[in-house]
Design a protein around this motif. Structure first.
Motif, PDB file in Angstrom:
ATOM      1  N   LEU A 124      -8.342  -5.034   6.851  1.00 28.69           N
ATOM      2  CA  LEU A 124      -8.573  -5.167   5.412  1.00 28.69           C
ATOM      3  C   LEU A 124      -9.886  -5.888   5.132  1.00 28.69           C
ATOM      4  O   LEU A 124     -10.654  -5.502   4.248  1.00 28.69           O
ATOM      5  CB  LEU A 124      -7.412  -5.910   4.753  1.00 28.69           C
ATOM      6  CG  LEU A 124      -7.496  -6.020   3.225  1.00 28.69           C
ATOM      7  CD1 LEU A 124      -7.484  -4.647   2.573  1.00 28.69           C
ATOM      8  CD2 LEU A 124      -6.364  -6.870   2.674  1.00 28.69           C
ATOM      9  N   GLU A 176      -3.528  10.792   0.249  1.00 27.62           N
ATOM     10  CA  GLU A 176      -3.749   9.509   0.932  1.00 27.62           C
ATOM     11  C   GLU A 176      -4.259   8.459  -0.042  1.00 27.62           C
ATOM     12  O   GLU A 176      -3.888   7.288   0.038  1.00 27.62           O
ATOM     13  CB  GLU A 176      -4.738   9.686   2.089  1.00 27.62           C
ATOM     14  CG  GLU A 176      -4.141  10.366   3.303  1.00 27.62           C
ATOM     15  CD  GLU A 176      -5.205  10.768   4.323  1.00 27.62           C
ATOM     16  OE1 GLU A 176      -4.841  10.933   5.495  1.00 27.62           O
ATOM     17  OE2 GLU A 176      -6.383  10.924   3.952  1.00 27.62           O
ATOM     18  N   ARG A 177      -5.118   8.889  -0.958  1.00 29.05           N
ATOM     19  CA  ARG A 177      -5.624   7.933  -1.951  1.00 29.05           C
ATOM     20  C   ARG A 177      -4.494   7.407  -2.828  1.00 29.05           C
ATOM     21  O   ARG A 177      -4.457   6.222  -3.181  1.00 29.05           O
ATOM     22  CB  ARG A 177      -6.695   8.598  -2.827  1.00 29.05           C
ATOM     23  CG  ARG A 177      -8.026   8.781  -2.119  1.00 29.05           C
ATOM     24  CD  ARG A 177      -9.168   9.008  -3.100  1.00 29.05           C
ATOM     25  NE  ARG A 177      -8.963  10.179  -3.941  1.00 29.05           N
ATOM     26  CZ  ARG A 177      -9.387  11.399  -3.648  1.00 29.05           C
ATOM     27  NH1 ARG A 177     -10.043  11.617  -2.513  1.00 29.05           N
ATOM     28  NH2 ARG A 177      -9.174  12.407  -4.470  1.00 29.05           N
ATOM     29  N   GLN A 196      -1.335   7.169  -1.935  1.00 28.77           N
ATOM     30  CA  GLN A 196      -0.570   6.260  -1.089  1.00 28.77           C
ATOM     31  C   GLN A 196      -1.265   4.894  -1.053  1.00 28.77           C
ATOM     32  O   GLN A 196      -0.636   3.850  -1.210  1.00 28.77           O
ATOM     33  CB  GLN A 196      -0.529   6.863   0.322  1.00 28.77           C
ATOM     34  CG  GLN A 196       0.665   6.482   1.150  1.00 28.77           C
ATOM     35  CD  GLN A 196       0.590   7.140   2.538  1.00 28.77           C
ATOM     36  OE1 GLN A 196      -0.479   7.583   2.971  1.00 28.77           O
ATOM     37  NE2 GLN A 196       1.713   7.175   3.216  1.00 28.77           N
ATOM     38  N   LEU A 197      -2.581   4.941  -0.851  1.00 28.72           N
ATOM     39  CA  LEU A 197      -3.355   3.701  -0.799  1.00 28.72           C
ATOM     40  C   LEU A 197      -3.283   2.942  -2.129  1.00 28.72           C
ATOM     41  O   LEU A 197      -3.100   1.722  -2.150  1.00 28.72           O
ATOM     42  CB  LEU A 197      -4.820   4.023  -0.456  1.00 28.72           C
ATOM     43  CG  LEU A 197      -5.777   2.838  -0.391  1.00 28.72           C
ATOM     44  CD1 LEU A 197      -5.356   1.853   0.696  1.00 28.72           C
ATOM     45  CD2 LEU A 197      -7.212   3.310  -0.137  1.00 28.72           C
ATOM     46  N   ALA A 198      -3.404   3.666  -3.213  1.00 32.61           N
ATOM     47  CA  ALA A 198      -3.361   3.035  -4.530  1.00 32.61           C
ATOM     48  C   ALA A 198      -2.049   2.280  -4.728  1.00 32.61           C
ATOM     49  O   ALA A 198      -2.021   1.168  -5.257  1.00 32.61           O
ATOM     50  CB  ALA A 198      -3.541   4.100  -5.622  1.00 32.61           C
ATOM     51  N   LEU A 200      -0.117   0.974  -2.413  1.00 36.37           N
ATOM     52  CA  LEU A 200      -0.106  -0.233  -1.580  1.00 36.37           C
ATOM     53  C   LEU A 200      -1.017  -1.309  -2.178  1.00 36.37           C
ATOM     54  O   LEU A 200      -0.670  -2.496  -2.194  1.00 36.37           O
ATOM     55  CB  LEU A 200      -0.561   0.105  -0.157  1.00 36.37           C
ATOM     56  CG  LEU A 200       0.415   0.974   0.644  1.00 36.37           C
ATOM     57  CD1 LEU A 200      -0.235   1.486   1.928  1.00 36.37           C
ATOM     58  CD2 LEU A 200       1.696   0.194   0.973  1.00 36.37           C
ATOM     59  N   LEU A 201      -2.163  -0.890  -2.686  1.00 33.05           N
ATOM     60  CA  LEU A 201      -3.098  -1.859  -3.268  1.00 33.05           C
ATOM     61  C   LEU A 201      -2.494  -2.505  -4.512  1.00 33.05           C
ATOM     62  O   LEU A 201      -2.682  -3.697  -4.760  1.00 33.05           O
ATOM     63  CB  LEU A 201      -4.421  -1.167  -3.607  1.00 33.05           C
ATOM     64  CG  LEU A 201      -5.226  -0.655  -2.415  1.00 33.05           C
ATOM     65  CD1 LEU A 201      -6.469   0.090  -2.886  1.00 33.05           C
ATOM     66  CD2 LEU A 201      -5.605  -1.788  -1.476  1.00 33.05           C
ATOM     67  N   ASP A 202      -1.750  -1.716  -5.274  1.00 29.32           N
ATOM     68  CA  ASP A 202      -1.068  -2.279  -6.449  1.00 29.32           C
ATOM     69  C   ASP A 202      -0.132  -3.407  -6.037  1.00 29.32           C
ATOM     70  O   ASP A 202      -0.052  -4.435  -6.698  1.00 29.32           O
ATOM     71  CB  ASP A 202      -0.281  -1.191  -7.174  1.00 29.32           C
ATOM     72  CG  ASP A 202      -1.139  -0.448  -8.179  1.00 29.32           C
ATOM     73  OD1 ASP A 202      -2.229  -0.955  -8.499  1.00 29.32           O
ATOM     74  OD2 ASP A 202      -0.729   0.624  -8.630  1.00 29.32           O
ATOM     75  N   LYS A 203       0.585  -3.170  -4.941  1.00 30.32           N
ATOM     76  CA  LYS A 203       1.501  -4.213  -4.461  1.00 30.32           C
ATOM     77  C   LYS A 203       0.733  -5.470  -4.077  1.00 30.32           C
ATOM     78  O   LYS A 203       1.157  -6.594  -4.349  1.00 30.32           O
ATOM     79  CB  LYS A 203       2.284  -3.709  -3.245  1.00 30.32           C
ATOM     80  CG  LYS A 203       3.461  -2.836  -3.600  1.00 30.32           C
ATOM     81  CD  LYS A 203       4.582  -3.026  -2.593  1.00 30.32           C
ATOM     82  CE  LYS A 203       5.832  -2.279  -3.063  1.00 30.32           C
ATOM     83  NZ  LYS A 203       6.984  -2.509  -2.178  1.00 30.32           N
ATOM     84  N   LEU A 204      -0.419  -5.275  -3.442  1.00 32.05           N
ATOM     85  CA  LEU A 204      -1.217  -6.429  -3.044  1.00 32.05           C
ATOM     86  C   LEU A 204      -1.722  -7.203  -4.256  1.00 32.05           C
ATOM     87  O   LEU A 204      -1.884  -8.420  -4.197  1.00 32.05           O
ATOM     88  CB  LEU A 204      -2.425  -5.974  -2.212  1.00 32.05           C
ATOM     89  CG  LEU A 204      -2.147  -5.545  -0.779  1.00 32.05           C
ATOM     90  CD1 LEU A 204      -3.432  -5.105  -0.109  1.00 32.05           C
ATOM     91  CD2 LEU A 204      -1.513  -6.684  -0.005  1.00 32.05           C
ATOM     92  N   LEU A 205      -1.952  -6.491  -5.334  1.00 31.97           N
ATOM     93  CA  LEU A 205      -2.522  -7.135  -6.526  1.00 31.97           C
ATOM     94  C   LEU A 205      -1.458  -7.688  -7.468  1.00 31.97           C
ATOM     95  O   LEU A 205      -1.775  -8.393  -8.416  1.00 31.97           O
ATOM     96  CB  LEU A 205      -3.400  -6.131  -7.288  1.00 31.97           C
ATOM     97  CG  LEU A 205      -4.688  -5.702  -6.591  1.00 31.97           C
ATOM     98  CD1 LEU A 205      -5.342  -4.547  -7.316  1.00 31.97           C
ATOM     99  CD2 LEU A 205      -5.649  -6.882  -6.483  1.00 31.97           C
ATOM    100  N   SER A 206      -0.203  -7.363  -7.193  1.00 27.99           N
ATOM    101  CA  SER A 206       0.871  -7.767  -8.131  1.00 27.99           C
ATOM    102  C   SER A 206       1.104  -9.272  -8.110  1.00 27.99           C
ATOM    103  O   SER A 206       0.861  -9.926  -7.125  1.00 27.99           O
ATOM    104  CB  SER A 206       2.167  -7.054  -7.785  1.00 27.99           C
ATOM    105  OG  SER A 206       2.630  -7.510  -6.531  1.00 27.99           O
ATOM    106  N   LEU A 217      -4.167   3.855   6.880  1.00 25.45           N
ATOM    107  CA  LEU A 217      -5.147   4.284   5.875  1.00 25.45           C
ATOM    108  C   LEU A 217      -6.471   3.562   6.052  1.00 25.45           C
ATOM    109  O   LEU A 217      -7.548   4.151   5.931  1.00 25.45           O
ATOM    110  CB  LEU A 217      -4.593   4.037   4.468  1.00 25.45           C
ATOM    111  CG  LEU A 217      -3.401   4.916   4.070  1.00 25.45           C
ATOM    112  CD1 LEU A 217      -2.753   4.413   2.786  1.00 25.45           C
ATOM    113  CD2 LEU A 217      -3.849   6.364   3.902  1.00 25.45           C
ATOM    114  N   LEU A 218      -6.392   2.268   6.372  1.00 22.38           N
ATOM    115  CA  LEU A 218      -7.625   1.492   6.549  1.00 22.38           C
ATOM    116  C   LEU A 218      -8.414   1.991   7.756  1.00 22.38           C
ATOM    117  O   LEU A 218      -9.646   2.032   7.738  1.00 22.38           O
ATOM    118  CB  LEU A 218      -7.289   0.003   6.711  1.00 22.38           C
ATOM    119  CG  LEU A 218      -6.679  -0.676   5.471  1.00 22.38           C
ATOM    120  CD1 LEU A 218      -6.307  -2.120   5.778  1.00 22.38           C
ATOM    121  CD2 LEU A 218      -7.627  -0.614   4.287  1.00 22.38           C
TER     122      LEU A 218
END
Lengths: 141, 141
Positions: B20, B128-129, B131-133, B135-141, A135-136
């Motif tokens: 990233l 895709e957005r 899917q990205l959202a 993954l980003l949630d996981k990064l922010l958890s 995605l990136l």
DNA sequence: TATTGTTATACTCTATAACTATA
DNA sequence: TATAGTTATAGAGTATAACAATA
């Protein structure tokens, strides 16, 4: 005057964008804090990462998206830290910034800490990282 | 002394991290350029986005991850732009920063441009957005 | 003439420390 | 005593403009 995108779609994109900014903010804070732990400002850290090979000051300015005049002070401070040297190029107008032994040590240390200490490495599985990488790539294309 | 992670896995994580950071860099440049188009510095833009409701200067300092002393100057400059007012709180030590009508206009404009002008909105499909959202949630958890 | 790096200037962001008003 | 905001100070990042050396 009909909208190009629906309200719902805009809200959804906006929410994803907000998350991306939060992750970006986190990534930057991670980097800044790692740089600081090595006695470097964030910009000095970014500069060192660009100097795997000696580069003209002009190239640094372009890569750092700042005016060339700023690189003079940046180089002064990195020189004072013992991390770089100014080397006159073939074109004698040009000065190349070249890492000293100390600078290479700093650069390698910084790169290693960034790789290991990143949120990405810690929070995602291998397959999730690959999904994210794909995605990136699209975002960067 | 056996490594916790394989060399290949580390390289892969490092490559994802680099992407990233590139995206984070791009997101920041997007934001900075949008803020600038409205006559705001990046920090002033971030501050306005935090002021949907009036907030104590202290809260701004915390949210912006900077020392409280800096918010004085930041508030001075936003006041000079006509974007905010200082309002004394119930606790008379506290000063709340409150958007003026002009400040609200700026804030809404900024938020809208960030949402629409973002790389995320432009380059990814809806799925895709999402899917990205995730993954980003996981990064922010 | 054009380009590289420097200097001068000005503004913003950042932290630390000392101060005031209030709690 | 402790907290909110201010002031003073210093260092760093940013841009513009003018300049010297070199191409």
């Amino acid at each position: 005057m009909s909208p190009r995108v629906s309200k719902a779609s805009l809200d959804e994109a906006q929410a994803t964008t907000r998350r991306l900014f939060q992750v970006a903010q986190r990534a930057r804070e991670d980097f800044d804090s790692i740089a600081e732990s090595l006695g470097l400002t964030p910009l000095q850290g970014r500069a060192l990462l660009m100097l795997e090979r000696p580069r003209p000051m002009r190239a640094l300015a372009t890569g750092l998206h700042c005016d060339a005049s700023n690189v003079t002070g940046l180089a002064d401070r990195l020189e004072r830290l013992g991390a770089i040297e100014r080397v006159t190029g073939h074109d004698r107008r040009v000065k190349l910034l070249s890492l000293t032994a100390e600078g290479e040590r700093l650069r390698d240390d910084l790169a290693a800490r960034v790789a290991v200490g990143s949120t990405v490495t810690a929070k995602l599985t291998r397959s999730e990282r690959q999904q994210l990488a794909t995605l990136l790539d699209k975002l960067l294309s």
